[in-house]
Design a protein around this motif. Structure first.
Motif, mmCIF file in Angstrom:
data_model
loop_
_atom_site.group_PDB
_atom_site.id
_atom_site.type_symbol
_atom_site.label_atom_id
_atom_site.label_comp_id
_atom_site.label_asym_id
_atom_site.label_seq_id
_atom_site.Cartn_x
_atom_site.Cartn_y
_atom_site.Cartn_z
ATOM 1 N N ASN A 271 0.777 -1.137 -0.037
ATOM 2 C CA ASN A 271 -0.006 0.045 0.035
ATOM 3 C C ASN A 271 0.929 1.346 0.000
ATOM 4 O OD1 ASN A 271 -2.361 -0.907 -0.374
ATOM 5 N ND2 ASN A 271 -3.036 -0.797 2.367
ATOM 6 N N LEU A 272 1.821 1.153 0.998
ATOM 7 C CA LEU A 272 2.638 2.260 0.840
ATOM 8 C C LEU A 272 3.387 2.532 -0.420
ATOM 9 C CD1 LEU A 272 4.290 4.087 3.328
ATOM 10 C CD2 LEU A 272 6.139 2.367 3.129
ATOM 11 N N LEU A 273 3.977 1.663 -0.893
ATOM 12 C CA LEU A 273 4.801 1.754 -2.296
ATOM 13 C C LEU A 273 3.753 2.383 -3.374
ATOM 14 C CD1 LEU A 273 6.786 -1.452 -2.416
ATOM 15 C CD2 LEU A 273 7.602 0.727 -2.156
ATOM 16 N N GLY A 274 2.397 1.887 -3.031
ATOM 17 C CA GLY A 274 1.534 2.367 -4.352
ATOM 18 C C GLY A 274 1.422 3.720 -4.180
ATOM 19 N N THR A 275 1.610 4.565 -2.891
ATOM 20 C CA THR A 275 1.372 5.960 -2.676
ATOM 21 C C THR A 275 2.623 6.579 -3.237
ATOM 22 O OG1 THR A 275 2.253 5.984 -0.535
ATOM 23 C CG2 THR A 275 -0.037 5.344 -0.734
ATOM 24 N N ILE A 276 3.848 6.000 -3.658
ATOM 25 C CA ILE A 276 4.775 6.602 -3.983
ATOM 26 C C ILE A 276 4.972 6.992 -5.476
ATOM 27 C CG2 ILE A 276 7.455 6.844 -3.868
ATOM 28 C CD1 ILE A 276 7.230 5.221 -1.115
ATOM 29 N N HIS A 277 4.753 7.981 -5.923
ATOM 30 C CA HIS A 277 5.032 8.194 -7.384
ATOM 31 C C HIS A 277 6.159 8.689 -8.105
ATOM 32 C CE1 HIS A 277 1.057 6.524 -7.402
ATOM 33 N NE2 HIS A 277 0.583 7.629 -6.499
ATOM 34 N N GLN A 278 6.922 9.475 -7.179
ATOM 35 C CA GLN A 278 8.107 10.175 -7.587
ATOM 36 C C GLN A 278 8.949 9.938 -6.155
ATOM 37 O OE1 GLN A 278 5.855 13.621 -7.541
ATOM 38 N NE2 GLN A 278 7.084 14.803 -5.923
ATOM 39 N N GLN A 279 10.450 10.572 -6.681
ATOM 40 C CA GLN A 279 11.552 10.169 -5.643
ATOM 41 C C GLN A 279 11.207 11.105 -4.496
ATOM 42 O OE1 GLN A 279 15.376 10.554 -7.483
ATOM 43 N NE2 GLN A 279 16.277 10.833 -5.541
ATOM 44 N N LEU A 280 11.296 10.569 -3.189
ATOM 45 C CA LEU A 280 11.274 11.244 -2.074
ATOM 46 C C LEU A 280 12.583 11.950 -1.475
ATOM 47 C CD1 LEU A 280 9.075 8.517 -0.077
ATOM 48 C CD2 LEU A 280 8.285 10.619 -1.256
#
Lengths: 405, 244
Positions: free
Chosen positions: A45-54
């Motif tokens: 779920n967490l990975l799904g919310t990441i769309h760009q480099q943090l």
């Protein structure tokens, strides 16, 4: 000496196997699968919310990898009598320790590899690392860990120093700097540094064979502590002889006992309540499981998983309290008290009801936070209550009976 | 208070350590239980306090057995084990409170006794200590305090003198003497023969799980054909040599 090591290793593995078999009973496997499932669910779920480099992507990867490298040391399997009986064989112990190091390399290497594998998804999405970078860093870390284990050996001989600095400290600085350099600049740095580091420490260790003086007390003490940690871990799931947990006075919690009147019928409640609060093992277990449960319930928004987590964790706390009753029943003096076994079980059930009720209330708050005042919340909370009643009124009384004599 | 051990046979598991032991302890008597290591002293005691179940024979306190009335039987006995057994999670004060609750004793009156004993054994300033902070001898003193503050009528002490400092041994003997005067009985097993010789009324000599002889020192001398100035040590050695 190698024969001694092999003999000890065989005995050690037999022992570990015995405990592992006890740990991986049906209850635990069930809880384990649910926990892994829930964590995996949360991670994806967490990975799904990441769309760009943090911004914090790389620092997080660095910190996690740094912590993983710390895991694991050498199991020397030294025993207390060695410092008396095997004192004359000191020179030959070098071979023994080499064998110990080889054996002890396996687990840390697997841990580092596995951690890198699991982290790779986040590292590529959140930290913007290329797959080749990730692999290079992982291999570098593994080589580094293999070198790092030599420090354990040098410490046994009191030689883990470069000038006045401890090697552990220096190594940690090196790995931290290499990690930063290889994530931000050039990923091969880790591997190059690790290989040099590995050969340097290996050479240092070789000098021990001729010029080392073994620090017996330190070596035995370190091994005892390591065994203690392992056994304490096993002790969470099953009874391990020879493990006594820490007792703390916790005077500030004395008000908890106030409602327990000092009358004959409450003898065991008086004892159990104090034991539970002061024995780190049982209060720790309760706090750990309750907090993990509350966090999971507050994060997961899947009705079925939440339902399972609520029921399972309440059952688990009840289940894990049983050994405390057994521990007290093994005290010879209490067996002489003119008090019946029925009263003992009733008093223990009172305590476990209170403990599970506290856990139930906390978990209910977490559920209400996630699901609000809905039918789903109500069903989960009532299910938790049902488990609480089942554990205290059906499961406990039956299970505890067998510990009475 | 009378303790009657009649033809007691028993032991651990399938092995019978004790074979038809018979002896009695009367009111106001201090009895020494004497024998070599492994002769069966501790096993006898464990049967009396009810930790082991006899395979044959009977143990009666004032005519009742453990089987007749567990609670009544247990309330009559106070026991000091050979190795101190304490609750790691309770302070000294709480051990005393717990014992008061367990035996349903009068709170204030028992605490009065306890305070006196604590003072005697110099523990009165350690009421908030945990067992892990006590030395072995101190733990033993705690066991003695918890046993002798009760209103039991039979006191059973297993090897009381080893591990106690000389002052504490003396204090313990005074306490035993006081209990004897109050009409209670004391059964103690020990190897410290010189001490027990001067403070016990009667001796039970155990060898290979059987009562070899019992009686006062004079009676024992006659039984073993010893001369008048021989002591318990001589009798003990003579008994041990009978096996050779």
């Amino acid at each position: 000496m190698l024969q001694l090591w092999n003999e000890r290793l065989r005995r050690h593995q037999l022992n570990q196997f015995k405990y592992l078999r006890l740990i991986f009973n049906d209850n635990f496997v069930l809880a384990f699968i649910v926990l892994i499932g829930a964590l995996g669910f949360w991670y994806s779920n967490l990975l799904g919310t990441i769309h760009q480099q943090l911004t914090f992507g790389k620092p997080i990867v660095i910190v996690l990898l740094f912590l993983v490298v710390q895991a694991g040391g050498i199991a020397t399997l030294l025993e207390e009598p060695d410092s008396t009986f095997l004192l004359v064989k000191e020179k030959e112990f070098y071979k023994y320790f080499r064998a110990a190091k080889n054996y002890s390399s396996f687990l840390p290497v697997v841990t580092v590899a596995l951690a890198n594998f699991l982290l790779s998804a986040f590292a590529s999405r959140g930290a913007g690392l290329h797959i080749l970078d990730i692999v290079l860093i992982a291999i570098g870390l593994i080589v580094f860990k293999l070198g790092f284990l030599n420090i354990n050996l040098l410490e046994l001989y009191g030689q883990a120093k470069i000038g006045s600095l401890g090697m552990r400290l220096v190594s940690n600085l090196i790995v931290l700097v290499s990690l930063i350099l290889s994530t931000y600049l050039f990923s091969a740095v880790m591997i190059i540094v690790a290989v040099v580091y590995y050969f340097f420490l290996n050479a240092r260790v070789k000098t021990l064979e001729t010029s080392g003086q073994l620090q017996w007390d330190y070596a035995i003490e370190t091994e005892n502590q390591r065994m203690f940690r392992v056994k304490r871990f096993y002790n969470l799931f099953t009874d391990v002889p020879g493990v006594t947990s820490k007792i703390k006075r916790r005077k500030w919690l004395d008000w908890v006992f106030k409602p327990i009147k000092e009358v004959s019928g409450n003898t065991y409640l008086y004892l159990f309540a104090r034991g539970f609060v002061r024995n780190n093992e049982y209060i720790g277990l309760f706090l750990r499981l309750t907090i993990i449960q509350a966090i999971m319930l507050a994060l997961i928004d899947n009705f079925y998983i939440s339902l399972i987590v609520e029921m399972l964790f309440i059952y688990l706390v009840g289940f894990q309290l049983k050994p405390y009753f057994k521990e007290v029943m093994q005290n010879l003096m209490q067996r002489l008290y003119p008090i019946s076994g029925k009263t003992k079980i009733a008093d223990f059930t009172k305590l476990s009801t209170i403990i599970l009720a506290i856990q139930w209330v906390i978990s209910a708050l977490a559920i209400l936070y996630k699901f609000g005042f809905s039918m789903n919340s109500l069903i989960i909370i009532v299910a938790g209550l049902a488990v609480l009643i089942f554990v205290n009124y059906f499961y406990m009384p039956r299970q505890l009976k067998k510990y009475l004599d | 208070m009378t303790l009657e051990v009649k033809e007691l046979t028993g032991g651990y598991g399938q092995v019978s350590v004790l074979k038809k032991e018979t002896f009695t302890v009367e009111s106001g008597q201090v009895v020494g239980l004497i024998g070599l290591n492994g002769a069966g002293k501790s096993t006898t005691i464990k049967h009396i306090i009810g930790l082991l179940t006899p395979r044959g024979g009977q143990i009666l306190i004032d005519g009742i057995s453990l089987h007749d009335d567990v609670e009544k039987y247990r309330k009559k006995i106070a026991y000091v084990p050979e190795m101190p057994i304490l609750y790691p999670e309770l302070t000294l004060r709480e051990h005393i409170d717990l014992t008061i609750m367990a035996y349903d004793l009068d709170h204030d009156k028992t605490w009065e006794n306890a305070n006196q004993l604590l003072k005697t054994f110099r523990l009165d300033n350690k009421l908030d200590w945990f067992p892990q902070n006590f030395s072995k001898g101190m733990k033993q003193k705690v066991m003695i305090v918890c046993a002798f503050m009760t209103d039991a009528s039979l006191f059973i002490i297993d090897e009381p003198f080893t591990g106690l400092d000389p002052l504490a041994v003396n204090d313990l003997l005074n306490i035993v003497e006081a209990k004897r005067k109050a009409g209670c009985s004391v059964l103690m097993s020990t190897h410290v023969l010189a001490t027990v010789q001067n403070h016990a009324d009667k001796f039970v000599l155990i060898n290979h799980g059987q009562v070899r002889a019992d009686g006062t020192l004079d009676q024992l001398k006659t039984k073993f054909n010893m001369n008048a100035d021989s002591n318990l040590d001589d009798i003990y050695i003579k008994m041990s040599n009978e096996d050779l």
